[in-house]
Design an enzyme around this catalytic site. Structure first.
Site, PDB file in Angstrom:
ATOM      1  CD  GLU A  60      40.535  36.292  39.901  1.00 25.43           C
ATOM      2  OE1 GLU A  60      39.860  35.299  40.228  1.00 25.43           O
ATOM      3  OE2 GLU A  60      40.462  36.817  38.773  1.00 25.43           O
ATOM      4  CD  GLU A 108      32.626  39.079  40.598  1.00 28.30           C
ATOM      5  OE1 GLU A 108      32.845  37.861  40.573  1.00 28.30           O
ATOM      6  OE2 GLU A 108      33.028  39.865  39.729  1.00 28.30           O
ATOM      7  CG  ASP A 153      39.735  39.383  36.258  1.00 25.46           C
ATOM      8  OD1 ASP A 153      39.368  40.288  35.498  1.00 25.46           O
ATOM      9  OD2 ASP A 153      39.117  38.306  36.378  1.00 25.46           O
ATOM     10  CG  HIS A 192      38.102  41.290  39.580  1.00 22.05           C
ATOM     11  ND1 HIS A 192      36.732  41.244  39.693  1.00 22.05           N
ATOM     12  CD2 HIS A 192      38.491  40.020  39.299  1.00 22.05           C
ATOM     13  CE1 HIS A 192      36.314  39.995  39.497  1.00 22.05           C
ATOM     14  NE2 HIS A 192      37.367  39.236  39.255  1.00 22.05           N
ATOM     15  CG  HIS A 213      41.545  35.685  34.865  1.00 19.18           C
ATOM     16  ND1 HIS A 213      40.838  35.302  35.981  1.00 19.18           N
ATOM     17  CD2 HIS A 213      42.033  34.539  34.318  1.00 19.18           C
ATOM     18  CE1 HIS A 213      40.906  33.971  36.103  1.00 19.18           C
ATOM     19  NE2 HIS A 213      41.629  33.494  35.113  1.00 19.18           N
ATOM     20  NE  ARG A 234      34.502  38.837  34.656  1.00 16.71           N
ATOM     21  CZ  ARG A 234      35.783  38.645  34.960  1.00 16.71           C
ATOM     22  NH1 ARG A 234      36.732  38.746  34.039  1.00 16.71           N
ATOM     23  NH2 ARG A 234      36.129  38.324  36.178  1.00 16.71           N
ATOM     24  CD  GLU A 254      37.466  34.769  35.094  1.00 13.66           C
ATOM     25  OE1 GLU A 254      37.361  33.805  35.855  1.00 13.66           O
ATOM     26  OE2 GLU A 254      37.839  35.904  35.473  1.00 13.66           O
TER      27      GLU A 254
END
Ligand code: LER
Ligand code: MN
Length: 257
Positions: free
Chosen positions: A141, A147, A174, A177, A200, A206, A235
């Protein structure tokens, strides 16, 4: 028809039962589990719950080993690297029993030199071989720069996978991101579609889709165009609470797709 799932940080079969019961009533097809240490979970009980609610487990998340236990594939400490590999193999054992894929996200860790990259490359070769013997695919991923310090973009991660040449290693992308790292979310999906095996979704903050400013209509138009047939898995930061996030995600997706 998209297959929608929702990521649950696995704590107990009782909670899993409560959340999957709600998910099943709302039309979800899967539940994705974030598991800290698979050796501490009862696979048979998990299997029982998901089959009762007719749900699949598209993927197992492994990042809690990094965020909660500080374990990574790139650690300078050989003992920790070994623990990370063993942890991932335990995930693969569980995944083999419940037909899931296994995510390598944050557990790859930060790298500061070629040695660190080398540790992760050789670990992935080992893990993918272990997965292949058990019919399990591994997902790498791309994660945003705040992060983890490498493999932030889909392009970098795609090249890394191609370079390794492992046939059971693919991409998990995702939207959270991508919103930070990609020049255009839809164009990147089109460009790297060949290796996109799992997705995701979360909004720009988020939270559940619809709570921020990501253009999900544009993303789903592209997923239709490329005939994406994998799972789309929410997520999220589960605010105000997990049940509300589960319901609002499905309500929003139903309104746009
Ligand atoms: C893991 O799938 C991920 O996207 C990371 O941001 C974990 O927090
Ligand atoms: Mn993710």
């Amino acid at each position: 028809m998209y297959k929608i799932s929702f990521v649950i940080p696995y704590e107990s079969t009782e909670k899993l039962e409560r959340y999957t019961s709600l998910m099943s009533s709302l039309g979800y097809s899967g539940v994705e589990l974030g598991i800290k240490d698979p050796s501490t979970v009862e696979a048979d009980k998990i299997k029982g719950v998901i089959s009762r609610f007719n749900l699949m487990v598209p993927a197992l998340g492994t990042g809690r080993a990094f965020t909660e236990d500080g374990i990574s594939l790139s650690s300078k400490d050989e003992k920790i690297r070994k623990i990370a590999i063993e942890r991932l193999k335990a995930h693969i054992d569980l995944a083999g029993r419940i037909s899931s894929m296994v995510i390598v996200g944050l557990i790859r860790g930060n790298v500061y030199d070629d040695e660190g990259i080398g540790y992760v490359r050789s670990a992935l070769i080992d893990i993918c071989r272990y997965g292949r013997e058990r019919g399990v695919k591994i997902l790498l991923e791309p994660i945003n720069r705040y992060e983890v310090n490498w493999l932030n973009t889909i392009e970098d991660t795609y090249s890394f996978i191609k370079d390794l040449g492992l046939d059971n290693l693919g991409l998990l992308i995702d939207t959270f991101h991508m919103n930070i790292e990609e020049p255009s979310i839809a164009s990147s999906i089109f460009r790297f579609r060949e290796l996109i095996w799992h997705i995701h979704i979360a909004d720009s903050n988020r939270l559940y889709p619809g709570a921020g400013h990501i253009d999900f209509k544009d993303i789903f138009r592209m997923l239709s165009a490329i005939k994406y047939n994998g799972f789309v898995s929410a997520e999220l930061i589960n605010k105000p609470d997990i049940e509300t996030a589960i319901s609002r995600t499905m309500r929003y997706l139903n309104s746009i797709i």
